[in-house]
Design a protein around this motif. Structure first.
Motif, PDB file in Angstrom:
ATOM      1  N   LYS A 168       0.823  -1.210   0.000  1.00  0.00           N
ATOM      2  CA  LYS A 168       0.000   0.000   0.000  1.00  0.00           C
ATOM      3  C   LYS A 168       0.860   1.264   0.000  1.00  0.00           C
ATOM      4  CE  LYS A 168      -3.242   2.459   3.035  1.00  0.00           C
ATOM      5  NZ  LYS A 168      -4.011   2.388   4.290  1.00  0.00           N
ATOM      6  N   TYR A 169       1.945   1.273   0.771  1.00  0.00           N
ATOM      7  CA  TYR A 169       2.721   2.487   0.978  1.00  0.00           C
ATOM      8  C   TYR A 169       3.884   2.685   0.006  1.00  0.00           C
ATOM      9  CZ  TYR A 169       0.149   2.988   5.368  1.00  0.00           C
ATOM     10  OH  TYR A 169      -0.835   3.123   6.306  1.00  0.00           O
ATOM     11  N   CYS A 170       4.235   1.663  -0.748  1.00  0.00           N
ATOM     12  CA  CYS A 170       5.435   1.793  -1.580  1.00  0.00           C
ATOM     13  C   CYS A 170       5.148   2.456  -2.930  1.00  0.00           C
ATOM     14  CB  CYS A 170       6.101   0.432  -1.797  1.00  0.00           C
ATOM     15  SG  CYS A 170       5.251  -0.674  -2.929  1.00  0.00           S
ATOM     16  N   ASP A 171       6.186   3.099  -3.463  1.00  0.00           N
ATOM     17  CA  ASP A 171       6.142   3.634  -4.823  1.00  0.00           C
ATOM     18  C   ASP A 171       6.622   2.580  -5.820  1.00  0.00           C
ATOM     19  OD1 ASP A 171       5.366   6.360  -4.122  1.00  0.00           O
ATOM     20  OD2 ASP A 171       7.366   6.505  -3.236  1.00  0.00           O
ATOM     21  N   ILE A 172       7.497   1.719  -5.339  1.00  0.00           N
ATOM     22  CA  ILE A 172       8.029   0.646  -6.180  1.00  0.00           C
ATOM     23  C   ILE A 172       8.306  -0.569  -5.291  1.00  0.00           C
ATOM     24  CG2 ILE A 172      10.345   1.617  -5.959  1.00  0.00           C
ATOM     25  CD1 ILE A 172      11.114   0.361  -8.601  1.00  0.00           C
ATOM     26  N   LYS A 173       8.044  -1.747  -5.855  1.00  0.00           N
ATOM     27  CA  LYS A 173       8.331  -2.998  -5.141  1.00  0.00           C
ATOM     28  C   LYS A 173       9.384  -3.752  -5.924  1.00  0.00           C
ATOM     29  CE  LYS A 173       5.601  -6.892  -5.019  1.00  0.00           C
ATOM     30  NZ  LYS A 173       4.432  -7.685  -4.595  1.00  0.00           N
ATOM     31  N   LEU A 174      10.446  -4.153  -5.211  1.00  0.00           N
ATOM     32  CA  LEU A 174      11.494  -4.955  -5.823  1.00  0.00           C
ATOM     33  C   LEU A 174      11.620  -6.264  -5.079  1.00  0.00           C
ATOM     34  CD1 LEU A 174      14.284  -2.269  -6.320  1.00  0.00           C
ATOM     35  CD2 LEU A 174      12.795  -3.229  -8.067  1.00  0.00           C
ATOM     36  N   VAL A 175      11.647  -7.352  -5.820  1.00  0.00           N
ATOM     37  CA  VAL A 175      11.814  -8.658  -5.199  1.00  0.00           C
ATOM     38  C   VAL A 175      13.309  -8.910  -5.035  1.00  0.00           C
ATOM     39  CG1 VAL A 175      11.390 -11.138  -5.416  1.00  0.00           C
ATOM     40  CG2 VAL A 175       9.656  -9.498  -6.185  1.00  0.00           C
ATOM     41  N   ASN A 176      13.713  -9.174  -3.796  1.00  0.00           N
ATOM     42  CA  ASN A 176      15.121  -9.431  -3.507  1.00  0.00           C
ATOM     43  C   ASN A 176      15.416 -10.903  -3.758  1.00  0.00           C
ATOM     44  OD1 ASN A 176      17.709  -9.610  -2.586  1.00  0.00           O
ATOM     45  ND2 ASN A 176      17.296  -8.879  -0.512  1.00  0.00           N
ATOM     46  N   ASP A 177      15.576 -11.229  -5.032  1.00  0.00           N
ATOM     47  CA  ASP A 177      15.939 -12.606  -5.407  1.00  0.00           C
ATOM     48  C   ASP A 177      17.082 -12.582  -6.424  1.00  0.00           C
ATOM     49  OD1 ASP A 177      14.661 -11.677  -7.670  1.00  0.00           O
ATOM     50  OD2 ASP A 177      13.204 -13.318  -7.788  1.00  0.00           O
ATOM     51  N   LYS A 178      17.770 -11.429  -6.475  1.00  0.00           N
ATOM     52  CA  LYS A 178      18.881 -11.250  -7.403  1.00  0.00           C
ATOM     53  C   LYS A 178      20.118 -10.842  -6.596  1.00  0.00           C
ATOM     54  CE  LYS A 178      15.439  -8.688  -9.917  1.00  0.00           C
ATOM     55  NZ  LYS A 178      14.616  -8.827  -8.759  1.00  0.00           N
ATOM     56  N   THR A 179      21.176 -10.515  -7.314  1.00  0.00           N
ATOM     57  CA  THR A 179      22.356 -10.006  -6.615  1.00  0.00           C
ATOM     58  C   THR A 179      22.071  -8.582  -6.133  1.00  0.00           C
ATOM     59  OG1 THR A 179      23.358  -9.013  -8.581  1.00  0.00           O
ATOM     60  CG2 THR A 179      23.887 -11.349  -8.135  1.00  0.00           C
ATOM     61  N   ILE A 180      22.813  -8.158  -5.129  1.00  0.00           N
ATOM     62  CA  ILE A 180      22.686  -6.784  -4.617  1.00  0.00           C
ATOM     63  C   ILE A 180      22.932  -5.800  -5.757  1.00  0.00           C
ATOM     64  CG2 ILE A 180      23.707  -5.065  -3.047  1.00  0.00           C
ATOM     65  CD1 ILE A 180      22.039  -7.178  -1.589  1.00  0.00           C
ATOM     66  N   GLU A 181      23.922  -6.086  -6.574  1.00  0.00           N
ATOM     67  CA  GLU A 181      24.261  -5.216  -7.698  1.00  0.00           C
ATOM     68  C   GLU A 181      23.075  -5.041  -8.645  1.00  0.00           C
ATOM     69  OE1 GLU A 181      27.386  -5.305 -11.401  1.00  0.00           O
ATOM     70  OE2 GLU A 181      28.085  -6.135  -9.497  1.00  0.00           O
ATOM     71  N   ASN A 182      22.373  -6.138  -8.950  1.00  0.00           N
ATOM     72  CA  ASN A 182      21.201  -6.059  -9.838  1.00  0.00           C
ATOM     73  C   ASN A 182      20.084  -5.223  -9.211  1.00  0.00           C
ATOM     74  OD1 ASN A 182      22.396  -7.601 -11.817  1.00  0.00           O
ATOM     75  ND2 ASN A 182      21.398  -9.507 -11.217  1.00  0.00           N
ATOM     76  N   ILE A 183      19.873  -5.387  -7.910  1.00  0.00           N
ATOM     77  CA  ILE A 183      18.830  -4.626  -7.224  1.00  0.00           C
ATOM     78  C   ILE A 183      19.179  -3.137  -7.222  1.00  0.00           C
ATOM     79  CG2 ILE A 183      17.729  -4.213  -4.981  1.00  0.00           C
ATOM     80  CD1 ILE A 183      17.929  -7.295  -4.576  1.00  0.00           C
ATOM     81  N   ILE A 184      20.438  -2.823  -6.937  1.00  0.00           N
ATOM     82  CA  ILE A 184      20.885  -1.424  -6.949  1.00  0.00           C
ATOM     83  C   ILE A 184      20.675  -0.830  -8.337  1.00  0.00           C
ATOM     84  CG2 ILE A 184      22.855   0.135  -6.645  1.00  0.00           C
ATOM     85  CD1 ILE A 184      21.924  -1.231  -4.023  1.00  0.00           C
ATOM     86  N   ASN A 185      20.996  -1.578  -9.381  1.00  0.00           N
ATOM     87  CA  ASN A 185      20.784  -1.092 -10.752  1.00  0.00           C
ATOM     88  C   ASN A 185      19.313  -0.844 -11.029  1.00  0.00           C
ATOM     89  OD1 ASN A 185      23.515  -1.071 -11.362  1.00  0.00           O
ATOM     90  ND2 ASN A 185      23.511  -3.131 -12.218  1.00  0.00           N
TER      91      ASN A 185
END
Length: 163
Positions: free
Chosen positions: A140-157
């Motif tokens: 409800k509160y987020c502007d974007i949802k990211l699933v943490n199932d990748k490398t940290i580098e991919n999530i940061i990108n």
């Protein structure tokens, strides 16, 4: 999107602090871990605050939200329960990109030291209950949802592409 604050929300152990530290380095923002900030302003550990009671901790959490929401060019790793009080999110809404770091309970449970988390001292079942209780609020509160199932580098990108 041009906002001064990036707020990471999500379950305990979803990777908010790790991602936040790395993201802040990459975009040259200051980094705040909300739990560390709460310990600093309260002069107590999170565990000590919870030993008084959860509301006592949540009051400090709200104070931290109010103070941190006035910062500029910061990445903030919030506590998992920040979404339990709508006022906490309201402090940030206008000037913040709120990112929900979503990670499966199974993955969290497999590598989280539950003994160090006051709300999880009852074990993995409590983790599942918290997930059920909080998941819709994170969405409800987020502007974007990211699933943490990748490398940290991919999530940061992914995050830097979004912002």
């Amino acid at each position: 999107m041009n906002k001064d604050i990036i707020l990471l929300i999500g379950m305990p152990g979803c990777g908010k602090s790790t991602i936040g530290k790395e993201l802040s380095r990459k975009i040259n923002y200051d980094f705040y871990d909300m739990d560390e900030y709460i310990e600093k302003i309260s002069n107590k550990t999170i565990k000590e605050l919870f030993e008084i009671n959860e509301d006592y901790f949540r009051d400090y959490e709200t104070k931290a939200c109010k103070e941190l929401s006035n910062k500029k060019k910061v990445v903030i790793s919030s506590g998992g329960g920040i979404i339990k009080r709508e006022e906490n999110i309201n402090f940030f809404k206008e000037k913040t990109i709120i990112i929900f770091i979503d990670r499966s309970v199974e993955n969290i449970a497999s590598d989280l030291d539950i003994s160090s988390r006051p709300l999880l001292k009852e074990g993995v079942k409590k983790l599942y209950n918290l997930y059920i209780e909080r998941y819709n609020l994170y969405n409800k509160y987020c502007d974007i949802k990211l699933v943490n199932d990748k490398t940290i580098e991919n999530i940061i990108n992914e995050i830097t592409q979004f912002i």
